[in-house]
Design a protein around this motif. Structure first.
Motif, PDB file in Angstrom:
ATOM      1  N   GLY A   8      -6.584  31.725 -26.887  1.00  0.00           N
ATOM      2  CA  GLY A   8      -7.739  31.145 -26.220  1.00  0.00           C
ATOM      3  C   GLY A   8      -7.740  29.665 -25.960  1.00  0.00           C
ATOM      4  N   THR A   9      -6.639  28.973 -26.189  1.00  0.00           N
ATOM      5  CA  THR A   9      -6.639  27.534 -25.954  1.00  0.00           C
ATOM      6  C   THR A   9      -6.988  27.175 -24.508  1.00  0.00           C
ATOM      7  N   PRO A  10      -6.449  27.858 -23.496  1.00  0.00           N
ATOM      8  CA  PRO A  10      -6.853  27.522 -22.119  1.00  0.00           C
ATOM      9  C   PRO A  10      -8.340  27.741 -21.866  1.00  0.00           C
ATOM     10  N   MET A  11      -8.906  28.814 -22.426  1.00  0.00           N
ATOM     11  CA  MET A  11     -10.348  29.046 -22.272  1.00  0.00           C
ATOM     12  C   MET A  11     -11.148  27.919 -22.896  1.00  0.00           C
ATOM     13  N   SER A  12     -10.741  27.507 -24.090  1.00  0.00           N
ATOM     14  CA  SER A  12     -11.474  26.441 -24.782  1.00  0.00           C
ATOM     15  C   SER A  12     -11.413  25.147 -24.007  1.00  0.00           C
ATOM     16  N   ARG A  13     -10.239  24.829 -23.488  1.00  0.00           N
ATOM     17  CA  ARG A  13     -10.066  23.587 -22.725  1.00  0.00           C
ATOM     18  C   ARG A  13     -10.957  23.599 -21.477  1.00  0.00           C
ATOM     19  N   ALA A  14     -10.990  24.735 -20.778  1.00  0.00           N
ATOM     20  CA  ALA A  14     -11.796  24.838 -19.559  1.00  0.00           C
ATOM     21  C   ALA A  14     -13.286  24.775 -19.877  1.00  0.00           C
ATOM     22  N   ALA A  15     -13.719  25.442 -20.944  1.00  0.00           N
ATOM     23  CA  ALA A  15     -15.134  25.416 -21.312  1.00  0.00           C
ATOM     24  C   ALA A  15     -15.568  24.010 -21.706  1.00  0.00           C
ATOM     25  N   ALA A  16     -14.702  23.303 -22.431  1.00  0.00           N
ATOM     26  CA  ALA A  16     -15.032  21.925 -22.821  1.00  0.00           C
ATOM     27  C   ALA A  16     -15.177  21.039 -21.596  1.00  0.00           C
ATOM     28  N   ARG A  17     -14.256  21.160 -20.669  1.00  0.00           N
ATOM     29  CA  ARG A  17     -14.304  20.331 -19.457  1.00  0.00           C
ATOM     30  C   ARG A  17     -15.617  20.564 -18.700  1.00  0.00           C
ATOM     31  N   LEU A  18     -16.013  21.816 -18.554  1.00  0.00           N
ATOM     32  CA  LEU A  18     -17.254  22.120 -17.841  1.00  0.00           C
ATOM     33  C   LEU A  18     -18.473  21.604 -18.600  1.00  0.00           C
ATOM     34  N   ALA A  19     -18.471  21.765 -19.921  1.00  0.00           N
ATOM     35  CA  ALA A  19     -19.614  21.291 -20.719  1.00  0.00           C
ATOM     36  C   ALA A  19     -19.745  19.779 -20.643  1.00  0.00           C
ATOM     37  N   TYR A  20     -18.619  19.065 -20.654  1.00  0.00           N
ATOM     38  CA  TYR A  20     -18.666  17.603 -20.512  1.00  0.00           C
ATOM     39  C   TYR A  20     -19.239  17.219 -19.149  1.00  0.00           C
ATOM     40  N   GLU A  21     -18.794  17.901 -18.110  1.00  0.00           N
ATOM     41  CA  GLU A  21     -19.276  17.593 -16.766  1.00  0.00           C
ATOM     42  C   GLU A  21     -20.777  17.851 -16.652  1.00  0.00           C
ATOM     43  N   ARG A  22     -21.235  18.938 -17.207  1.00  0.00           N
ATOM     44  CA  ARG A  22     -22.646  19.316 -17.061  1.00  0.00           C
ATOM     45  C   ARG A  22     -23.572  18.430 -17.891  1.00  0.00           C
TER      46      ARG A  22
END
Length: 396
Positions: A267-281
């Motif tokens: 799940g590392t790619p999922m975690s990285r993508a979720a973090a990026r979106l949460a930071y943006e939002r």
């Protein structure tokens, strides 16, 4: 529209069978505590998303009926280990979408003793919803007679060691930190302090992971009351309110499977993508965060998550934990609750227990484990199969 957590509650997480209680008993305890903390009556609640993985399909109703019988919608949520944060995300969406002003998110689990099987349902390899994930692991590493979840994360640890020179002592340092943190958490399943050497000397579950680097099965429940800004104003809840500043869920993409690496499969790619979106939002970055509750189902996953959240470059997470940057006095305090390794891991409750801990931290109510001056918290919850949820909470 903004959303706020105004009340949280949880039971003590315990070894399965410790108490003669049913899942509806633990759900009632956590939900009642959250409502009392919010100073809100159950009659004010408009919707109830409820997370669980091991009970029957309408177990949520059985659990919620112990709290009240008002006829509001109750939803049964199952997203493997990310179930609790998925219920929280549904609550936030109901509020921010203008559908409801007050939602109770609840999660619980009554588990069996012993390691999980090939999936959260405890089923065999062939029938598991995560058979594709285990198939990639088996192609690279074989399939051994060790607990499957420990095996797939243990193989991710081996890959990280081979690629980056990560050491067994660095993996054990994660567990030592989290066990040390849990000594100040009365809700934690374990409150024993272990040294790095003692953790390394414990029974090996799947090399390089020892028993004290693996989260246990647990019984427990947790809950959060999520409300709109107008509800906060109407009920005078400003002092209780913690804003959900940003949140994102991601699922597997081709990146999870293309490399054949267990680091990606877990799940590392999922975690990285979720973090990026949460930071943006949220308009926040990892540099703004004071306290983190992340999914350390195994010690290696905490190291992988440091990298996915942007706390350090890839390959540097072992050095980061050894430096003291992720404990009291460091740049962040990670898993002040003790994390899954020491606090416990009742799957449906875990994500909501993270939200509870961060809410207490941002209010300054965390007692001996309090992170001084905490204003921004980050929760990371992941489930194989897969779902990753990253939530940023902020004290207004």
């Amino acid at each position: 529209m903004k959303s706020y957590i105004v009340g949280v509650g949880m039971t003590k997480f315990e070894k399965p069978g410790t108490r003669a209680w049913q899942y509806w008993d633990m759900a009632e305890e956590a939900g009642t505590k959250a409502l009392a903390d919010a100073q809100v009556a159950y009659e004010d609640v408009e919707q109830v998303p409820v997370g669980h993985c091991f009970q029957a399909s309408t177990a949520a109703q059985r659990a919620v009926y112990a709290i009240g019988l008002t006829g509001v919608p109750v939803y049964n949520v199952n997203n493997n280990c990310a179930t609790g944060s998925t219920a929280l995300m549904m609550a936030r969406q109901f509020v921010e979408g203008g559908i409801s002003d007050c939602v109770l998110a609840l999660g619980f689990e009554k588990m069996a003793r012993g390691a999980l099987g090939a999936g959260a349902d405890g089923g065999d390899f062939a029938s598991s919803p995560v058979a594709r994930h285990y198939g990639i692991m088996a192609a690279a590493h074989g399939f051994e007679a060790t607990p499957p979840t420990a095996q797939i994360f243990g193989n991710a640890a081996r890959e990280h060691m081979e690629r980056h020179g990560t050491t067994e002592r660095q993996l054990a340092a994660v567990a030592a930190k989290n066990h040390r943190h849990s000594a100040d958490n009365p809700n934690a399943q374990f409150q024993d302090v272990w040294s790095v050497d003692e953790i390394l000397a414990a029974r090996t579950v799947h090399r390089p992971l020892t028993k004290l680097q693996c989260s246990p099965t647990s019984d427990g429940a947790a809950a959060a009351v999520v409300v709109s800004e107008r509800f906060v104003v109407r009920h005078g809840l400003h002092a209780r309110a913690v804003e959900i500043a940003g949140q994102a869920m991601t699922t597997d993409t081709e990146e999870s499977f293309a490399s054949g690496s267990c680091i990606d499969v877990v799940g590392t790619p999922m975690s990285r993508a979720a973090a990026r979106l949460a930071y943006e939002r949220s308009g926040l970055g990892i540099e703004d965060v004071d306290v983190v509750e992340l999914h350390d189902c195994f010690s290696v996953n905490e190291l992988l998550t440091y990298e996915a959240l942007g706390m350090c470059p890839d390959g540097e997470s072992g050095k980061l934990v050894e430096s003291g940057a992720t404990t009291h006095g460091g740049q962040w305090v990670v898993n002040p609750s003790g994390g899954l390794i020491s606090k416990g891991h009742p799957l449906g409750a875990t994500g909501l227990a993270q939200a509870a801990e961060l809410t207490w931290q941002l209010r300054g109510e965390a007692g001996g484990r309090q992170v001084a001056g905490a204003r921004v918290g980050l929760a990371h919850n992941i489930g194989l199969g897969g779902a990753a949820v990253v939530t940023l909470l902020r004290k207004p």
